[in-house]
Enzyme design. Structure first.
Site, short mmCIF file in Angstrom:
data_model
loop_
_atom_site.label_atom_id
_atom_site.label_comp_id
_atom_site.label_asym_id
_atom_site.label_seq_id
_atom_site.Cartn_x
_atom_site.Cartn_y
_atom_site.Cartn_z
N ASP A 15 29.29 16.01 18.82
CA ASP A 15 30.10 17.19 18.44
C ASP A 15 30.52 18.08 19.61
O ASP A 15 30.44 19.32 19.50
CB ASP A 15 29.34 18.04 17.41
CG ASP A 15 29.08 17.31 16.11
OD1 ASP A 15 29.47 16.14 15.99
OD2 ASP A 15 28.45 17.90 15.21
N LYS A 125 32.06 12.81 10.80
CA LYS A 125 31.04 13.14 9.80
C LYS A 125 31.36 14.47 9.13
O LYS A 125 32.21 15.22 9.60
CB LYS A 125 29.66 13.20 10.45
CG LYS A 125 29.50 14.27 11.52
CD LYS A 125 28.17 14.13 12.25
CE LYS A 125 27.97 15.18 13.32
NZ LYS A 125 27.80 16.55 12.81
N CYS A 173 22.73 19.46 15.14
CA CYS A 173 23.29 18.11 15.01
C CYS A 173 22.71 17.11 16.01
O CYS A 173 22.56 15.94 15.69
CB CYS A 173 24.81 18.17 15.12
SG CYS A 173 25.56 19.07 13.72
#
Length: 234
Positions: A15, A125, A173
């Site tokens: 990310d 995602k 994450c």
């Protein structure tokens, strides 16, 4: 040397997107953009597979504080309980966040400082509006599983033995992705210099290291022997 030849490692860049980076990210991690140079150096090592992940949310995603009624809808402060859509007895408590990484928005883009040309694959995602999904592998619901990205199968198809995680945010994450990698049977580590957390400082670091250890994930250094074994594959 024989052991190194058998080693097949993947680097997962979690990310590293505009909305998670200063100066304009809606959910910016302090100094999040600064890790790009470290990650780019890592990407040049002889990994068997280099993967980046991206949050890719719909506008009505359940994690957005603005999609919940007041007064319990304050970003960073409020939490909600989410139930497995197919099993209401399985629940997850999650923090609410500002709107971020809307699919197709500039905030969902990987930051330009990242050497994206070195990546082999991008995994998206967080598309299911009903559930939170920090991990690049699957949602936290297991009975039954709701969403799987196929990343675990990809790693197995490539013969991966070791997974190294970097990116944002260390305590969300990155942590979830690393834990799931370990749960999938891969020897897993987080590279400290390649990640930043929402919570930062010595105490936050100690807490993260402890949480990772509980799930058989090591926190390692870019100059340590674990990453050194990857360099030795050249």
């Amino acid at each position: 040397m024989t052991q190194n030849k058998a080693l097949k490692a993947a680097l997962i860049v979690v990310d590293l997107q505009e909305d998670f980076c200063p100066p304009n990210g809606s959910l910016a991690v302090t100094n999040g953009r600064t890790i790009a140079s470290v990650i780019n150096c890592l990407l040049k090592l002889p990994w068997t597979l280099r993967v980046a992940t991206k949050d890719m949310h719909p506008e009505d995603h359940i994690s957005f504080a603005s999609n919940h009624p007041p007064p319990n809808n304050k970003p960073f402060e409020s939490s909600i309980i989410i139930a497995n859509p197919h099993n209401p007895d399985e629940t997850q408590t999650t923090r609410l966040w500002p709107v971020h990484c809307i699919a197709g928005s500039s905030g969902s883009n990987l930051i330009p400082e990242l050497a994206a040309s070195l990546l082999d694959q991008i995994v998206e995602k967080g598309q299911d509006k009903r559930v939170e999904m920090y991990s690049a592998f699957c949602t936290p619901f297991l009975k039954p599983k709701i969403v799987e990205t196929g990343l675990a199968n990809t790693l197995r198809e490539k013969g991966i033995t070791h997974v190294f995680c970097v990116g944002l945010a260390a305590d969300y994450c990155v942590k979830a992705t690393a834990i799931d990698a370990a749960n999938e049977g891969f020897e897993t580590a987080v590279i400290r210099e390649g990640t930043k957390g929402v919570e930062q400082g010595d105490e936050a670091d100690k807490k993260l290291v402890q949480e990772l250890k509980q799930h058989n994930v090591n926190m390692v250094s870019i100059d340590g022997p674990e990453v050194g074994k990857i360099r030795d594959l050249r």
